[in-house]
Write an enzyme that holds these catalytic residues in place. Structure first.
Site, PDB file in Angstrom:
ATOM      1  N   SER A 237       0.789  -1.076   0.026  1.00  0.00           N
ATOM      2  CA  SER A 237      -0.001  -0.091   0.084  1.00  0.00           C
ATOM      3  C   SER A 237       0.911   1.180  -0.063  1.00  0.00           C
ATOM      4  CB  SER A 237      -1.016  -0.040   1.328  1.00  0.00           C
ATOM      5  OG  SER A 237      -2.051   0.828   1.257  1.00  0.00           O
ATOM      6  N   ASP A 463      -9.496  -4.452  -5.367  1.00  0.00           N
ATOM      7  CA  ASP A 463      -9.090  -3.841  -4.017  1.00  0.00           C
ATOM      8  C   ASP A 463      -9.725  -2.327  -3.859  1.00  0.00           C
ATOM      9  OD1 ASP A 463      -7.210  -2.065  -2.480  1.00  0.00           O
ATOM     10  OD2 ASP A 463      -5.255  -3.364  -3.272  1.00  0.00           O
ATOM     11  N   HIS A 491      -7.603  -5.765   0.018  1.00  0.00           N
ATOM     12  CA  HIS A 491      -6.594  -5.033  -0.297  1.00  0.00           C
ATOM     13  C   HIS A 491      -5.277  -5.662  -0.184  1.00  0.00           C
ATOM     14  CE1 HIS A 491      -4.216  -1.475  -0.334  1.00  0.00           C
ATOM     15  NE2 HIS A 491      -3.801  -1.511   1.155  1.00  0.00           N
TER      16      HIS A 491
END
Length: 521
Positions: A237, A463, A491
């Site tokens: 991320s 996601d 995610h």
């Protein structure tokens, strides 16, 4: 920290543009937390490698050549603190310390260290490796690398951004602002200005130096003191943004780098939140479709009608905040914070179903528990991390934001169109930075990587936080790179998806075999 299974396998930290209509109420989902280990029990002082020291910038050589003492900690791990300049523009000035935790390799052919960032900004890599390293990172990788987690500058143990007491945090989360009115917006701006002043007072001058470029420079010092000639790195991320920033700054030092749940560094803050709003709306549709196909779903009708029922619940809480069983008020901001948490891992969808079912029946306590989990709040009222404040401070430095009223109003309308369910709660991010004591130091731009080492970028089709399109764009910017795509929900992918992703990443990190570009798993 909570058990890893409190919300199933807790998702990696993620940057969310969610404003949540409360003072500094930005949401951050942190890493899973179950304790396990493996490691040596003796103190170890790492002596600097002469070649690494010679290659270090002259004005930073003392940092690259510092003696680092690794000592037993956290039952079976090793910990150390590494000094870095507070301000890289003044390397001879004040220094700060970066807290790191190491899970030593037990293999006989160790390749070096693998540094890990779980996301955020504001996520603790120290906690991630301690609590989830042995479950999210394969045994094959762990037997070949020392796994090193660290708290980036401004986060938890590393010169943390400090703003409010626990009681003040509760009060801030409970406040309600009608941000689409002039009076409500003015009230939120006044409160955020007061919070910003407290952050400056309690944190000190480091508050102006918690940007991602500085964190990437810290990463190279960490590489140096670990005696690795190249940086081997796993970033999830926001960690992909940190990784691509590093690759742009230190192209010749890139070793094996995996960027999972990719962020596109060329996007503005408003473009990021718009992309997330669309992706969350898509994820909500995937969830309700799944819910309706299974027993016990509190929703009914077509998927579109089910989404409308969720919107009705949120609107009802917005109009009339509810009381949870512990007596605390649950406003729409808090409700939405809890609602979005399970979308980071579709294994958590049953928890969302239970919380929605309770809310429809009048009990918002389960949704509050989810919101507290995402906000790092324990049932006894203590907060275990500073992730919310680190998130805001880092973003205010990394992104110039729209902060004028007309611009924020226009952004709100665009976000409502992108996500009829959550768009409003993604709006008004600029209120956090309008009166921030430090100006942004970065202009969004594509990654500029000129190195020769292959980088692996991973995207997930469902996601909600880092839309799969961002992975495609980052891969283009990195030149020598390969894109892996997982056809799944939630995610990030590595450590929670399938053998196709896992084997590809493991083979790359351990054997140096770059997966075929545009592989779909």
């Amino acid at each position: 920290m909570k058990s890893a299974r409190a919300v199933s396998a807790r998702s990696r930290s993620v940057a969310i543009g969610l404003r949540a209509a409360g003072a500094m109420a930005l949401v951050l989902v942190l890493s899973s937390c179950t304790l396990f280990g493996g490691g040596s029990g003796s103190k170890d002082s790492s002596s600097p490698n002469p070649e690494i020291a010679e290659a270090a910038p002259a004005d930073l050589r003392s940092y690259y050549t510092q003696q680092v003492a690794w000592a037993p900690c956290e039952s079976d791990f090793e910990c150390a603190k590494i000094k870095v300049p507070m301000d890289y523009g003044k390397p001879d000035g004040e220094s700060i310390e970066i807290a790191a935790l190491r899970l030593p390799s037990e293999g006989s052919n160790k390749k070096g260290s693998l540094l890990v960032n779980p996301g955020g900004p504001g996520g603790s890599g120290y906690d991630f490796v301690r609590d989830a390293g042995a479950t999210n990172i394969s045994e094959k990788v762990r037997s070949n690398y020392d796994i090193v987690g660290f708290d980036p500058r401004g986060v938890k143990r590393s010169a943390p951004v400090t703003c409010l007491t626990d009681q003040e945090r509760d009060a801030a989360r409970a406040k309600v602002y009608a941000l689409d009115t002039d009076a409500g917006l003015a009230e939120a701006l006044a409160d955020n200005k007061a919070i910003a002043a407290k952050c400056a007072e309690k944190t000190g001058p480091v508050l102006g130096h918690v940007d991602t470029v500085s964190a990437a420079k810290d990463l190279d010092i960490l590489r140096g003191v670990l005696n690795d000639s190249k940086l081997n790195y796993l970033g999830y991320s926001y960690g992909t943004f940190l990784g691509s920033t590093y690759a742009s700054l230190f192209p010749d030092n890139v070793g094996r780098m995996v960027l999972d749940g990719a962020m596109d560094p060329s996007l503005s803050y408003e473009e990021l939140t718009s992309g997330q709003a669309k992706a969350f709306e898509k994820a909500i549709m995937a969830y309700v479709t799944h819910c309706l196909a299974n027993s016990g779903c509190p929703l009914s009708g077509t998927p579109e009608e089910a989404v409308g029922q969720i919107q009705d619940v949120i609107k009802a809480v917005e109009a009339d905040p509810r009381s949870a069983k512990d007596g605390r008020t649950v406003n729409a901001s808090t409700f939405v914070s809890g609602f979005i948490l399970p979308f980071y891992n579709d294994d958590n969808w049953p928890l969302l179903t239970q919380a929605l079912d309770s809310a429809i029946k009048g009990d918002v306590s389960p949704m509050l528990r989810l919101a507290d989990f995402g906000a790092d709040r324990e049932p006894n009222g203590t907060y275990t991390a500073n992730s919310t404040f680190a998130f805001g401070a880092i973003n205010c430095l990394d992104y110039p934001m729209v902060t004028d009223t007309a611009g924020m109003r226009a952004d709100e309308q665009q976000l409502r169109e992108a996500s009829p369910t959550l768009g409003y709660y993604f709006a008004y991010g600029g209120t956090n930075c309008k009166d921030w004591p430090h100006q942004s130091v970065r202009t969004p731009a594509p990654a500029d990587y000129k190195g020769s080492a292959d980088i692996v970028v991973i995207g997930t089709t469902g996601d909600p936080a880092t839309p799969v399109e961002w992975a495609t764009e980052l891969r283009k910017q990195l030149g020598t790179a390969a894109l892996l795509t997982w056809k799944g929900e939630g995610h990030t992918a590595y450590g929670r998806s399938n053998d196709c992703i896992g084997n590809a990443v493991d083979s790359y990190l351990v054997d140096g075999k770059t997966p075929a570009d545009n592989t779909v798993c």
